[in-house]
Scaffold this motif. Structure first.
Motif: not given
Length: 307
Positions: A166-177
């Motif tokens: 979940f933590g890893c995904g939050l960072v990646l999604c923030g960058v992806g957005l």
């Protein structure tokens, strides 16, 4: 007929109820929210508006997850066991269902309302982002809501995977957005970030193993026993340090990347000594929070210099 002091009493009751909901949402535990400034720094400090809305959604989704987790813990008795009078180091006030400030129906309504509103924020943003970002956002939303409710993934041996993912995904999604595609450095930093909450949770699990086992919550602490869990925790610590040390060699970070993370890794070693060496799980948990926060601050500084 007006009751003397009526408005004051009403205001006090309202404030008390709002405080109970804030504690149900665990707003005082903000370490997952640090994914937002980290993602912002990875995007060259651009995309502020997008990341702010993503942050609102993140607060709501996490509030939904922990509220529904409290409902399950209240129903199966695990929270009563882990936060009862025989566990004075834990703050009972963090569980408003146990204190009677909120009832089960109120917690459920709050949790599902947060899930819907958070999902609207997230998936609305994801519609203009790359497909992988939208899919990952949906996965994070579904898994958060099902963490201890519904599918109960944290009860079925996947709690540790969720905490890191979940933590890893939050960072990646923030960058992806904002940027569309993560760099190698963003992936490394997302992994380091995800390991932070995990290396807090595993120490909580060590403390809660008896209560979790009693209700069938299959964490590594329950399944592996004390010795196996200590080895697992030491392995996770070594993994994080290894990622930091070899980031530069893999071409993902500058040559001085490990030096920049040295204070955080020193906190991590101290955490291992306290938690595994001395057996003080709750004090080690506090060291874990410090290590995670220092790591995020260090990563932001790295990004400020590199990007």
């Amino acid at each position: 007929m007006l009751v003397p002091g009526g408005p004051a009493v009403t205001a006090a009751l309202t404030a008390s109820r709002l405080g109970a909901y804030a504690r149900l949402a665990k707003l005082d535990v903000w370490d997952y929210y640090l994914a937002l400034p980290l993602a912002w720094s990875l995007c060259g400090f651009t995309g502020t508006g997008v990341l702010l809305l993503f942050g609102v959604g993140t607060v709501l989704v996490i509030a939904a997850a922990v509220a529904l987790d409290d409902v399950t813990g209240f129903r199966d008795g695990s929270d009563a066991a882990n936060y009862g009078p025989d566990a004075p180091a834990r703050r009972l006030a963090r569980k408003p269902l146990l204190t009677g400030e909120l009832d089960e129906r109120q917690a459920l309504v709050f949790g599902w309302a947060c899930a819907v509103l958070g999902g609207v924020c997230w998936l609305g943003l994801g519609l203009t982002a790359p497909l992988w970002t939208l899919v990952l956002l949906a996965l994070l939303l579904v898994s958060a809501v099902q963490y201890s409710y519904g599918l109960k993934i944290s009860y079925r041996g996947a709690q540790e995977v969720f905490l890191a993912g979940f933590g890893c995904g939050l960072v990646l999604c923030g960058v992806g957005l904002v940027r569309g595609a993560p760099t190698a450095l963003a992936v490394v930093e997302a992994v380091v970030f995800g390991l932070g909450p995990l290396l807090v949770g595993v120490y909580s699990n060590a403390n809660d193993a008896a209560g979790d086992a009693a209700v069938g919550r299959r964490t590594v602490a329950v399944l592996a026993g004390p010795g196996g869990h200590r080895a697992f925790t030491a392995g996770l610590t070594a993994l994080e340090i290894g990622v930091v040390v070899f980031a530069a060699g893999l071409g993902a970070g500058p040559w001085w990347f490990a030096l920049a993370l040295l204070p955080a890794m020193a906190c991590r070693v101290a955490q291992l000594r306290v938690g595994v060496g001395l057996g003080d799980a709750l004090r080690a948990r506090r060291w874990g929070l410090l290590a995670h926060r220092v790591a995020v601050a260090s990563l932001v500084v790295v990004n400020l210099v590199v990007l």
